[in-house]
Design a protein around this motif. Structure first.
Motif, PDB file in Angstrom:
ATOM      1  N   PRO A 142       0.852  -1.192   0.000  1.00  0.00           N
ATOM      2  CA  PRO A 142       0.000   0.000   0.000  1.00  0.00           C
ATOM      3  C   PRO A 142       0.897   1.254   0.000  1.00  0.00           C
ATOM      4  CG  PRO A 142      -0.510  -1.443   1.873  1.00  0.00           C
ATOM      5  CD  PRO A 142       0.684  -2.013   1.184  1.00  0.00           C
ATOM      6  N   GLU A 143       0.391   2.332  -0.529  1.00  0.00           N
ATOM      7  CA  GLU A 143       1.187   3.553  -0.724  1.00  0.00           C
ATOM      8  C   GLU A 143       1.898   4.026   0.542  1.00  0.00           C
ATOM      9  OE1 GLU A 143       3.172   6.504  -2.461  1.00  0.00           O
ATOM     10  OE2 GLU A 143       1.984   5.057  -3.560  1.00  0.00           O
ATOM     11  N   ASP A 144       1.205   4.031   1.692  1.00  0.00           N
ATOM     12  CA  ASP A 144       1.846   4.534   2.918  1.00  0.00           C
ATOM     13  C   ASP A 144       3.051   3.681   3.310  1.00  0.00           C
ATOM     14  OD1 ASP A 144       0.054   2.418   3.558  1.00  0.00           O
ATOM     15  OD2 ASP A 144      -0.151   3.138   5.619  1.00  0.00           O
ATOM     16  N   ARG A 145       2.936   2.389   3.201  1.00  0.00           N
ATOM     17  CA  ARG A 145       4.054   1.486   3.502  1.00  0.00           C
ATOM     18  C   ARG A 145       5.148   1.595   2.446  1.00  0.00           C
ATOM     19  NH1 ARG A 145       3.618  -2.933   7.126  1.00  0.00           N
ATOM     20  NH2 ARG A 145       2.410  -2.135   8.858  1.00  0.00           N
ATOM     21  N   ARG A 146       4.736   1.687   1.189  1.00  0.00           N
ATOM     22  CA  ARG A 146       5.713   1.742   0.094  1.00  0.00           C
ATOM     23  C   ARG A 146       6.642   2.937   0.261  1.00  0.00           C
ATOM     24  NH1 ARG A 146       2.751   2.850  -4.535  1.00  0.00           N
ATOM     25  NH2 ARG A 146       1.841   0.793  -4.260  1.00  0.00           N
ATOM     26  N   THR A 147       6.089   4.084   0.612  1.00  0.00           N
ATOM     27  CA  THR A 147       6.895   5.293   0.776  1.00  0.00           C
ATOM     28  C   THR A 147       7.961   5.102   1.858  1.00  0.00           C
ATOM     29  OG1 THR A 147       5.036   6.657   0.067  1.00  0.00           O
ATOM     30  CG2 THR A 147       6.784   7.755   1.311  1.00  0.00           C
ATOM     31  N   VAL A 148       7.575   4.579   2.995  1.00  0.00           N
ATOM     32  CA  VAL A 148       8.511   4.370   4.100  1.00  0.00           C
ATOM     33  C   VAL A 148       9.528   3.282   3.750  1.00  0.00           C
ATOM     34  CG1 VAL A 148       8.736   3.706   6.530  1.00  0.00           C
ATOM     35  CG2 VAL A 148       6.859   5.193   5.813  1.00  0.00           C
ATOM     36  N   LYS A 163      12.123   4.584   1.364  1.00  0.00           N
ATOM     37  CA  LYS A 163      13.080   5.470   2.044  1.00  0.00           C
ATOM     38  C   LYS A 163      14.086   4.648   2.859  1.00  0.00           C
ATOM     39  CE  LYS A 163      14.317   9.439   4.119  1.00  0.00           C
ATOM     40  NZ  LYS A 163      15.038  10.510   3.632  1.00  0.00           N
ATOM     41  N   SER A 166       7.694  -5.690   5.070  1.00  0.00           N
ATOM     42  CA  SER A 166       6.462  -5.085   5.540  1.00  0.00           C
ATOM     43  C   SER A 166       5.614  -6.197   6.129  1.00  0.00           C
ATOM     44  CB  SER A 166       5.734  -4.403   4.374  1.00  0.00           C
ATOM     45  OG  SER A 166       4.528  -3.833   4.840  1.00  0.00           O
ATOM     46  N   LYS A 183       5.347   2.993  13.905  1.00  0.00           N
ATOM     47  CA  LYS A 183       4.834   4.336  13.619  1.00  0.00           C
ATOM     48  C   LYS A 183       5.586   4.885  12.417  1.00  0.00           C
ATOM     49  CE  LYS A 183       3.330   5.110  18.269  1.00  0.00           C
ATOM     50  NZ  LYS A 183       2.846   6.111  19.161  1.00  0.00           N
ATOM     51  N   MET A 184       4.885   4.978  11.306  1.00  0.00           N
ATOM     52  CA  MET A 184       5.530   5.350  10.045  1.00  0.00           C
ATOM     53  C   MET A 184       6.069   6.777  10.057  1.00  0.00           C
ATOM     54  SD  MET A 184       5.367   2.517   8.431  1.00  0.00           S
ATOM     55  CE  MET A 184       5.373   1.672  10.009  1.00  0.00           C
ATOM     56  N   ASP A 185       5.592   7.593  10.997  1.00  0.00           N
ATOM     57  CA  ASP A 185       6.105   8.959  11.100  1.00  0.00           C
ATOM     58  C   ASP A 185       7.252   9.066  12.110  1.00  0.00           C
ATOM     59  OD1 ASP A 185       4.454   8.449  13.294  1.00  0.00           O
ATOM     60  OD2 ASP A 185       3.717  10.511  13.402  1.00  0.00           O
TER      61      ASP A 185
END
Length: 153
Positions: free
Chosen positions: A16-22, A25, A75, A120-122
């Protein structure tokens, strides 16, 4: 969550996009800081960083057809798992990482033997991950690995 992806890029594209971004990185940080000689592969359904057979022909003792694993990135259902075998094998490195983590992240470190669980992805300590990754060369990892294999159980 094990993947059948055959490349890191296809693994990341499944997320999913939120996981992919992290995950992208973290992967970039690993690749920027990983000492020369390690190789990026897909291993055990995860993105892996290994000592290739060209450096360590003996391979992984559990399956000598596989290169010697060092770091894996996956993930999972409720977190991103960064599996760093060096932390598991080196108490001083583990102590250093725990102390440094507490300086940059206010929440409690969630960790298993070699697994750093990033929930926590942030709050992903990218710089610290980069520093951790840079601390062991393939040659040092092979020595540590072989010393651990020779210890009586």
């Amino acid at each position: 969550m094990k993947s059948d992806a055959t490349t890191p890029e296809s693994y990341l594209n499944e997320l999913p996009e939120d996981r992919r971004t992290v995950m992208q990185k973290i992967r970039e940080v690993i690749l920027e800081n990983l000492p020369e000689g390690f190789e990026e592969v897909m291993n055990y359904g995860m993105i892996g960083y290994v000592v290739p057979h060209s450096i360590y022909p003996a391979g992984y003792h559990c399956n000598t057809d596989n290169p010697l694993p060092f770091i894996s990135l996956a993930s999972q259902k409720n977190y991103i798992g960064l599996y760093h075998m060096g932390i598991y094998a080196d108490v001083e490195l583990m102590d250093w990482f725990k102390a440094e983590y507490a300086k940059v992240i206010t929440t409690k470190l969630d960790m298993g033997k070699s697994c750093i669980r990033l929930k926590k992805m942030d709050q992903v300590p990218y710089e610290l991950i980069g520093e951790l990754v840079s601390k062991i060369t393939p040659e040092q990892w092979v020595k540590t690995y072989e010393a651990a294999l020779k210890k009586p159980m």
